[in-house]
Design an enzyme around this catalytic site. Sequence first.
Site, PDB file in Angstrom:
ATOM      1  N   CYS A  79       0.850  -1.134  -0.226  1.00 47.71           N
ATOM      2  CA  CYS A  79       0.215  -0.396  -0.137  1.00 47.71           C
ATOM      3  C   CYS A  79       0.879   1.278   0.231  1.00 47.71           C
ATOM      4  CB  CYS A  79      -1.424   0.009   1.268  1.00 47.71           C
ATOM      5  SG  CYS A  79      -2.496   0.943   1.157  1.00 47.71           S
ATOM      6  N   HIS A 172      -2.990  -5.195   1.483  1.00 47.94           N
ATOM      7  CA  HIS A 172      -2.652  -5.301   2.811  1.00 47.94           C
ATOM      8  C   HIS A 172      -2.794  -6.510   3.099  1.00 47.94           C
ATOM      9  CE1 HIS A 172      -2.005  -0.752   4.077  1.00 47.94           C
ATOM     10  NE2 HIS A 172      -2.740  -1.184   3.347  1.00 47.94           N
ATOM     11  N   GLU A 174      -0.958  -8.478   5.489  1.00 46.81           N
ATOM     12  CA  GLU A 174      -0.493  -8.638   6.461  1.00 46.81           C
ATOM     13  C   GLU A 174      -0.832  -8.459   7.710  1.00 46.81           C
ATOM     14  OE1 GLU A 174       0.311  -5.981   4.552  1.00 46.81           O
ATOM     15  OE2 GLU A 174      -0.258  -4.163   5.491  1.00 46.81           O
TER      16      GLU A 174
END
Length: 202
Positions: A79, A172, A174
């Site tokens: 991002c 994302h 994560e």
Amino acid sequence: MTRIGVLALQGDFAEHVSVLRRLGSEAQEVRRPEELSGLDGLIIPGGESTTISRLMTEYDLAQPLRRLAQDSFPVWGTCAGMIVLARRATDLEWPTLAALDITVQRNAFGRQVDSFETDLSVPALGAAPFHAVFIRAPTVEEVGEDVEVLAALEDGRVVAVRQRNALATAFHPELTDDDRFHSYFLEMVGAREGEISRDASR
Ligand code: GLN
């Protein structure tokens, strides 16, 4: 053990650190140039690209990072991290690391749908779709010749790319339980280590 740095100036670096540790890698938060030594790769997290790139300059990290990224050191931006790695970004007054020959448009989805989740086809990760979380995300508007497109939305907008040592995702990984992008990055890191030790034994 593989040692991966996570740029920890701002944004969701802690989430990357926990995925890396879950996958058995050592994770080092990076805030100062000294903390770059001994790393095998670096992740630039999501957050605010204006803040991250300003702090990178203020903390004397921009120069060393630019040099590393342009010298086949494995880097991955998610991002805001994608914006920081791009050669060109719309609306960004600070210089980027220019590790990827792409032009990105910041906040490409506008205010109304600024965050959404969708299942993406990412052939490099296998047949199962990747559940991608987009938060005020950028898209890739132009890709250079050497850039491999790893994923695009149904409307064709490019959201994941790789150019040799540099990986970038507009979303994302994560923030989900699917570790396949982190494993993919660790494979890039492992492949480079293999090349370095082959060169050293010549
Ligand atoms: N909109 C942010 C920027 O332009 C990126 C948002 C994010 O990283 N989730 O930097």
